[in-house]
Design a protein around this motif. Structure first.
Motif, PDB file in Angstrom:
ATOM      1  N   ARG A 121       0.862  -1.188   0.000  1.00 49.19           N
ATOM      2  CA  ARG A 121       0.000   0.000   0.000  1.00 49.19           C
ATOM      3  C   ARG A 121       0.895   1.233   0.000  1.00 49.19           C
ATOM      4  NH1 ARG A 121      -3.258  -0.157   5.036  1.00 49.19           N
ATOM      5  NH2 ARG A 121      -4.882  -1.222   3.881  1.00 49.19           N
ATOM      6  N   PHE A 122       0.749   2.062  -1.028  1.00 45.58           N
ATOM      7  CA  PHE A 122       1.504   3.301  -1.140  1.00 45.58           C
ATOM      8  C   PHE A 122       0.652   4.427  -0.564  1.00 45.58           C
ATOM      9  CE2 PHE A 122       2.980   0.479  -4.424  1.00 45.58           C
ATOM     10  CZ  PHE A 122       4.355   0.573  -4.318  1.00 45.58           C
ATOM     11  N   MET A 123       1.183   5.079   0.437  1.00 45.13           N
ATOM     12  CA  MET A 123       0.472   6.152   1.109  1.00 45.13           C
ATOM     13  C   MET A 123       0.329   7.358   0.175  1.00 45.13           C
ATOM     14  SD  MET A 123      -0.126   4.793   3.993  1.00 45.13           S
ATOM     15  CE  MET A 123      -0.515   6.126   5.102  1.00 45.13           C
ATOM     16  N   PRO A 124      -0.645   8.227   0.451  1.00 45.43           N
ATOM     17  CA  PRO A 124      -0.821   9.411  -0.397  1.00 45.43           C
ATOM     18  C   PRO A 124       0.483  10.198  -0.543  1.00 45.43           C
ATOM     19  CG  PRO A 124      -2.645   9.220   1.137  1.00 45.43           C
ATOM     20  CD  PRO A 124      -1.633   8.183   1.533  1.00 45.43           C
ATOM     21  N   GLY A 125       0.808  10.547  -1.787  1.00 45.58           N
ATOM     22  CA  GLY A 125       2.016  11.310  -2.063  1.00 45.58           C
ATOM     23  C   GLY A 125       3.280  10.487  -2.177  1.00 45.58           C
ATOM     24  N   TYR A 126       3.196   9.172  -1.990  1.00 45.38           N
ATOM     25  CA  TYR A 126       4.406   8.355  -2.004  1.00 45.38           C
ATOM     26  C   TYR A 126       4.514   7.461  -3.237  1.00 45.38           C
ATOM     27  CZ  TYR A 126       8.479   6.294   0.190  1.00 45.38           C
ATOM     28  OH  TYR A 126       9.762   5.918   0.470  1.00 45.38           O
ATOM     29  N   ALA A 127       3.417   7.159  -3.881  1.00 49.21           N
ATOM     30  CA  ALA A 127       3.454   6.277  -5.059  1.00 49.21           C
ATOM     31  C   ALA A 127       4.320   6.852  -6.172  1.00 49.21           C
ATOM     32  CB  ALA A 127       2.043   6.017  -5.574  1.00 49.21           C
ATOM     33  N   GLU A 128       4.397   8.165  -6.229  1.00 43.99           N
ATOM     34  CA  GLU A 128       5.197   8.802  -7.274  1.00 43.99           C
ATOM     35  C   GLU A 128       6.675   8.435  -7.178  1.00 43.99           C
ATOM     36  OE1 GLU A 128       2.874  10.309  -5.437  1.00 43.99           O
ATOM     37  OE2 GLU A 128       1.430  11.030  -6.906  1.00 43.99           O
ATOM     38  N   HIS A 129       7.118   7.956  -6.022  1.00 41.24           N
ATOM     39  CA  HIS A 129       8.507   7.500  -5.886  1.00 41.24           C
ATOM     40  C   HIS A 129       8.744   6.197  -6.653  1.00 41.24           C
ATOM     41  CE1 HIS A 129       9.782  10.414  -2.883  1.00 41.24           C
ATOM     42  NE2 HIS A 129       8.616  10.235  -2.291  1.00 41.24           N
ATOM     43  N   PHE A 130       7.676   5.496  -6.992  1.00 43.36           N
ATOM     44  CA  PHE A 130       7.816   4.189  -7.620  1.00 43.36           C
ATOM     45  C   PHE A 130       7.259   4.097  -9.032  1.00 43.36           C
ATOM     46  CE2 PHE A 130       8.216   3.506  -3.170  1.00 43.36           C
ATOM     47  CZ  PHE A 130       9.185   2.519  -3.078  1.00 43.36           C
ATOM     48  N   PHE A 131       6.361   4.981  -9.368  1.00 39.59           N
ATOM     49  CA  PHE A 131       5.708   4.920 -10.675  1.00 39.59           C
ATOM     50  C   PHE A 131       5.887   6.245 -11.387  1.00 39.59           C
ATOM     51  CE2 PHE A 131       3.419   2.157  -7.740  1.00 39.59           C
ATOM     52  CZ  PHE A 131       3.599   0.947  -8.374  1.00 39.59           C
ATOM     53  N   ARG A 132       5.774   6.223 -12.696  1.00 44.04           N
ATOM     54  CA  ARG A 132       5.982   7.421 -13.498  1.00 44.04           C
ATOM     55  C   ARG A 132       4.878   8.449 -13.370  1.00 44.04           C
ATOM     56  NH1 ARG A 132       9.687   8.080 -17.776  1.00 44.04           N
ATOM     57  NH2 ARG A 132      10.815   6.150 -17.957  1.00 44.04           N
ATOM     58  N   TYR A 133       3.745   8.064 -12.908  1.00 42.36           N
ATOM     59  CA  TYR A 133       2.588   8.942 -12.913  1.00 42.36           C
ATOM     60  C   TYR A 133       2.046   9.126 -11.503  1.00 42.36           C
ATOM     61  CZ  TYR A 133       2.988   7.700 -17.769  1.00 42.36           C
ATOM     62  OH  TYR A 133       3.479   7.488 -19.023  1.00 42.36           O
ATOM     63  N   SER A 134       1.326  10.213 -11.310  1.00 41.26           N
ATOM     64  CA  SER A 134       0.706  10.439 -10.012  1.00 41.26           C
ATOM     65  C   SER A 134      -0.397   9.408  -9.801  1.00 41.26           C
ATOM     66  CB  SER A 134       0.125  11.847  -9.943  1.00 41.26           C
ATOM     67  OG  SER A 134      -1.001  11.943 -10.788  1.00 41.26           O
ATOM     68  N   ILE A 135      -0.777   9.213  -8.551  1.00 43.54           N
ATOM     69  CA  ILE A 135      -1.798   8.206  -8.278  1.00 43.54           C
ATOM     70  C   ILE A 135      -3.142   8.589  -8.892  1.00 43.54           C
ATOM     71  CG2 ILE A 135      -0.672   7.345  -6.216  1.00 43.54           C
ATOM     72  CD1 ILE A 135      -2.796   8.781  -4.571  1.00 43.54           C
ATOM     73  N   GLY A 136      -3.347   9.861  -9.174  1.00 42.98           N
ATOM     74  CA  GLY A 136      -4.585  10.286  -9.821  1.00 42.98           C
ATOM     75  C   GLY A 136      -4.803   9.635 -11.168  1.00 42.98           C
ATOM     76  N   GLU A 137      -3.729   9.278 -11.846  1.00 44.99           N
ATOM     77  CA  GLU A 137      -3.840   8.630 -13.153  1.00 44.99           C
ATOM     78  C   GLU A 137      -4.365   7.200 -13.036  1.00 44.99           C
ATOM     79  OE1 GLU A 137      -2.021   9.675 -16.311  1.00 44.99           O
ATOM     80  OE2 GLU A 137      -1.249  11.564 -15.559  1.00 44.99           O
ATOM     81  N   PHE A 138      -4.303   6.628 -11.845  1.00 52.65           N
ATOM     82  CA  PHE A 138      -4.746   5.255 -11.627  1.00 52.65           C
ATOM     83  C   PHE A 138      -6.085   5.177 -10.893  1.00 52.65           C
ATOM     84  CE2 PHE A 138      -0.133   5.195 -11.850  1.00 52.65           C
ATOM     85  CZ  PHE A 138       0.111   4.168 -12.754  1.00 52.65           C
TER      86      PHE A 138
END
Length: 186
Positions: free
Chosen positions: A101-118
């Motif tokens: 589980r990627f906390m808000p604001g942290y997924a961007e460290h692992f993926f190219r896009y912001s979590i909003g795109e998913f």
């Protein structure tokens, strides 16, 4: 006094259906001193036929990498944040699941896009991470929840920046990365 905001200190997502219904539910919250401290939580559980379509998932503002650890054919989806709760996310029963589980604001460290795109999407991990097979193989072959946490950590530690923090898109070599075929939500 100014305190640096750390997501795990300020916010702890909770999925009561999983924690109360699944006797096999395990969770690991890295300490703030760990490389993922404050940004990632791990949990795992066994999903049987009885519960596969019954689990109700609440919106929590997080993005999750959900791995079904079938030894011979593991699979995984990136599950974007939900705007409203729903049932039936888990399609494979009789499976041990391992979830990052990627906390808000942290997924961007692992993926190219912001979590909003998913948001509101479930996307096969292979459509987003070019070497997803390596991740699935390393995690699914482990027998225990804590071994899976360590396997994910080892893969991620291979890709850190000079300060030792997870490098952006750190899971794999990005030289052959291709944009997902899923359009951004408007």
């Amino acid at each position: 006094m100014h305190l640096q905001a750390r997501p795990s200190v300020l916010y702890r997502p909770f999925q009561p259906a999983f924690e109360k219904t699944l006797h096999s539910y395990s969770e690991y919250l890295p300490s703030l001193n760990d490389p993922f401290g404050g940004g990632i939580q791990f949990y795992g559980f066994y999903m049987d036929d009885l519960n596969v379509n019954q689990m109700f998932v609440l919106p929590e503002g997080c993005m999750s990498l959900v791995i079904c650890c079938y030894p011979d054919s593991p699979s995984a989806n990136i599950c974007g944040t939900l705007f409203k709760g729903r049932q039936g996310i888990f399609v494979r029963s009789e499976c041990e699941y391992f979830v990052i589980r990627f906390m808000p604001g942290y997924a961007e460290h692992f993926f190219r896009y912001s979590i909003g795109e998913f948001s509101e999407l479930e996307i096969p991990v292979g459509d987003v991470i070019p070497h997803a097979g390596e991740l699935l193989e390393q995690v699914a072959q482990k027998k225990t929840f804590h071994e899976r946490v360590r396997a994910f950590g080892l893969l991620s530690n291979l890709h850190t920046d000079s300060a030792g923090d997870p490098a952006p898109y750190c899971l794999f070599d990005r030289s052959d990365y291709q944009q997902p075929r899923y359009p951004a939500r408007k």
